[in-house]
Design an enzyme around this catalytic site. Sequence first.
Site, PDB file in Angstrom:
ATOM      1  N   CYS A  49      -6.695   3.678   5.305  1.00 28.54           N
ATOM      2  CA  CYS A  49      -7.686   2.499   5.086  1.00 28.54           C
ATOM      3  C   CYS A  49      -8.982   2.722   4.451  1.00 28.54           C
ATOM      4  CB  CYS A  49      -7.724   1.744   6.325  1.00 28.54           C
ATOM      5  SG  CYS A  49      -6.419   1.256   7.289  1.00 28.54           S
ATOM      6  N   ARG A  65      -6.824   5.643  -0.145  1.00 29.64           N
ATOM      7  CA  ARG A  65      -6.969   5.840   1.345  1.00 29.64           C
ATOM      8  C   ARG A  65      -5.869   5.199   2.031  1.00 29.64           C
ATOM      9  NH1 ARG A  65     -11.772   7.702   3.287  1.00 29.64           N
ATOM     10  NH2 ARG A  65     -11.125   6.991   5.222  1.00 29.64           N
ATOM     11  N   TRP A 107      -3.760   0.709   5.538  1.00 33.36           N
ATOM     12  CA  TRP A 107      -2.602   1.526   5.712  1.00 33.36           C
ATOM     13  C   TRP A 107      -2.097   1.474   7.146  1.00 33.36           C
ATOM     14  CZ3 TRP A 107      -0.765   5.874   8.441  1.00 33.36           C
ATOM     15  CH2 TRP A 107       0.146   6.596   7.900  1.00 33.36           C
ATOM     16  N   ASN A 150     -11.364   0.528  10.450  1.00 34.88           N
ATOM     17  CA  ASN A 150     -10.520   1.485  10.276  1.00 34.88           C
ATOM     18  C   ASN A 150     -10.466   2.244  11.588  1.00 34.88           C
ATOM     19  OD1 ASN A 150     -10.451   1.001   7.518  1.00 34.88           O
ATOM     20  ND2 ASN A 150     -11.775   3.077   7.121  1.00 34.88           N
ATOM     21  N   GLY A 151      -9.465   2.849  11.858  1.00 33.03           N
ATOM     22  CA  GLY A 151      -9.168   3.694  13.182  1.00 33.03           C
ATOM     23  C   GLY A 151      -8.266   2.977  14.023  1.00 33.03           C
ATOM     24  N   GLU A 160       5.078  24.749   0.872  1.00 36.09           N
ATOM     25  CA  GLU A 160       4.303  24.075   0.249  1.00 36.09           C
ATOM     26  C   GLU A 160       4.850  23.359  -0.970  1.00 36.09           C
ATOM     27  OE1 GLU A 160       1.738  21.989   0.576  1.00 36.09           O
ATOM     28  OE2 GLU A 160       1.088  21.716  -1.485  1.00 36.09           O
ATOM     29  N   LYS A 220       5.829  19.358  -1.702  1.00 38.24           N
ATOM     30  CA  LYS A 220       5.392  18.355  -2.817  1.00 38.24           C
ATOM     31  C   LYS A 220       6.628  17.352  -3.320  1.00 38.24           C
ATOM     32  CE  LYS A 220       2.077  18.793  -2.655  1.00 38.24           C
ATOM     33  NZ  LYS A 220       0.986  19.222  -1.834  1.00 38.24           N
ATOM     34  N   GLU A 230       7.266  14.696  -0.604  1.00 37.07           N
ATOM     35  CA  GLU A 230       6.290  13.461  -0.805  1.00 37.07           C
ATOM     36  C   GLU A 230       6.309  12.651  -1.993  1.00 37.07           C
ATOM     37  OE1 GLU A 230       1.818  14.971   0.690  1.00 37.07           O
ATOM     38  OE2 GLU A 230       2.779  16.389  -0.541  1.00 37.07           O
ATOM     39  N   HIS A 290      20.505  33.386   9.815  1.00 34.55           N
ATOM     40  CA  HIS A 290      20.369  33.233  11.296  1.00 34.55           C
ATOM     41  C   HIS A 290      20.716  31.626  11.515  1.00 34.55           C
ATOM     42  CE1 HIS A 290      18.671  37.373  11.899  1.00 34.55           C
ATOM     43  NE2 HIS A 290      17.760  37.149  10.959  1.00 34.55           N
ATOM     44  N   LYS A 333      -3.918   8.893   1.668  1.00 31.57           N
ATOM     45  CA  LYS A 333      -4.599  10.352   1.414  1.00 31.57           C
ATOM     46  C   LYS A 333      -5.501  10.934   2.478  1.00 31.57           C
ATOM     47  CE  LYS A 333      -6.504  12.976  -1.414  1.00 31.57           C
ATOM     48  NZ  LYS A 333      -5.603  14.198  -1.965  1.00 31.57           N
TER      49      LYS A 333
END
Length: 606
Positions: free
Chosen positions: A2, A27, A74, A100-101, A476, A480, A483, A499, A601
Amino acid sequence: MCGISGIISSADVSGKLVESLRNLEYRGYDSCGIALLNGAGATVRKNIGYVADVAEKELFTDVKGRVGIAHTRWATHGKVTSGNAHPHLCCGGKTAVVHNGIITNYRKLKSDLIRKKHSFKSETDSEVVAHLIEENLKGGGSLEAAFIKALRMLEGSFAVAMISPGEPEKIFCGRNESPLILGLGENENYIGSDFNAFVEYTRNAVVLEDGEYAVVSREGYEIRRIGDLEPIERDILRIEWDVETARKGGYPHYMLKEIHEQPSTIGQVLEIPEEHIREMAEKMLSARNLFLMGVGTTYYSAMMGQYYFSSIAGIPAYALSSDEAPESASIGRNDLVLAVSQSGETYDTLRALKTAVKNGARTAAIVNVIGSSMARMAESVIMQGSGPEICVVSTKAATSQMLTLMRLALEVGALNGAIKPARKKALIEKLNGLPSVISDFLNEYSGFARSLAQRHAGHDSWLYLGRGVYYPVALESALKVKEVAYQHAEGMPAGFLKHGTIALIDDKIRSMVFFPPQAEKELFKTTVSAVEEIKARGGKVVAFHSSKSLANSGLLDDQLLLPKAHPFIAPIVSIVAAQLYAYFTATALGRNVDKPRALAKSVTVA
Ligand code: M6R
């Protein structure tokens, strides 16, 4: 998670608020809204969708006012609906609030308020703040007193901004465990959850700390502690990022722009003075245990660091996923915890850092955002200097973190004698050559990465495999494509496959294998073995590698033949290649590259 913005001026601020929201959209972007003071109450416009669409549909700039707050959301509490979008109003429609939070005691506060006849219009935790202020005003007293009283009643994390016609020339804001910054202009002041909220209008900023609130007017601001109202004097911070850097600069997406910025952002890391690196390296060396922490991409950067510390410096550096770190590792006095974070605000990493502080450990951080919580909390900080990373998916910030860890590993290795000065010098030369290696790669190989991605975009189940440092490279790279392309991609060590997971191999699941340079004989050979095991079971293998003989061996079903690079820097070339591959897969599938679904983000909640 947010974005908050607020502007107080002598002219209409609606257009600037919309611009500010667009710059904060990374955000969070499921809904947004604005509130302006222009008469009796606060006029609120909000809805679900991206800022540009909502602003147009809800005619944001038709609402005029010289004082306003805005929010891009968000969702955490409550679905993505227009009612749950911010700003929220109190029952009388006067006090408008953005938050926010997460307010952890909001249920209790809400039921108390409902008992006092407040009626709620949203399912959010945030709306309680507007009603609390309204309730506190009933006893008489100032708006400021009602605001402070409300903040004192909140548990959890918050960055809150409030406007009300009761004080039409002020914006009130406060924070606890969620970032909030003031921007200082000419007869115009700003608030924001980060610099992007106002970097187009001013470069001068003041950071609020946890437990502080501010009253911002057109001419100035006052900061005080929420607890005891003690006034706070704080230095003004100068933001060096320019506005254009934060824009796309001709690229179709921020992700591609940021991938292409890597020769320069890597160059920035190489510019960090050696004394600064040495200072941190000495601390690392004197620690009882060294823990490298991050989450998501930054955990994989930390893992890359773990492999480099082991191979170059000959010391263990334990990479931990910060969301699990406090529970999974006993960290105490004389240990050093190094947090890795682009935003410097990620809840999980911040919690891990706070736990480390509580347990008496020493702390350090590699951070991109100046003035962020981690940059201020850690005892020693290296600013990676990558500039604003706007795409939700991390690319340039990640490679800079990896490079910083490589420089630290080299310095620790030199200090403890694990590597001789001549070897250190030779490896530094390789690092210094990396910007031009990456630049050549981007210029000459992007087309190959694009064709490869287009050939395989239709396959949506993958295993991403690598050995040694190519294991975090595989992790990584898998993250990518997950996402940005929404493909299922499971990263694992190539040696781990046999295994159990090998049971999955058939002609439908594809394997993406990351090879070291052929000069790393043992690692190369065992990676070939893993490919043979897959092929023997009818699996299809695509590989990223730089070996002409492998290319001609007929073992691979498809490949990206990378340029030859020294083993020390070759993993970074693979990372950049995989970023491009993920980008082109996403564009082939028509994904929302810069704002993938469900992501934000900066994840500042648990
Ligand atoms: O801001 P941070 O670097 O602390 O963020 C950590 C992760 O949330 C972040 O790297 C996330 O995994 C990105 N979406 C990766 O592309």
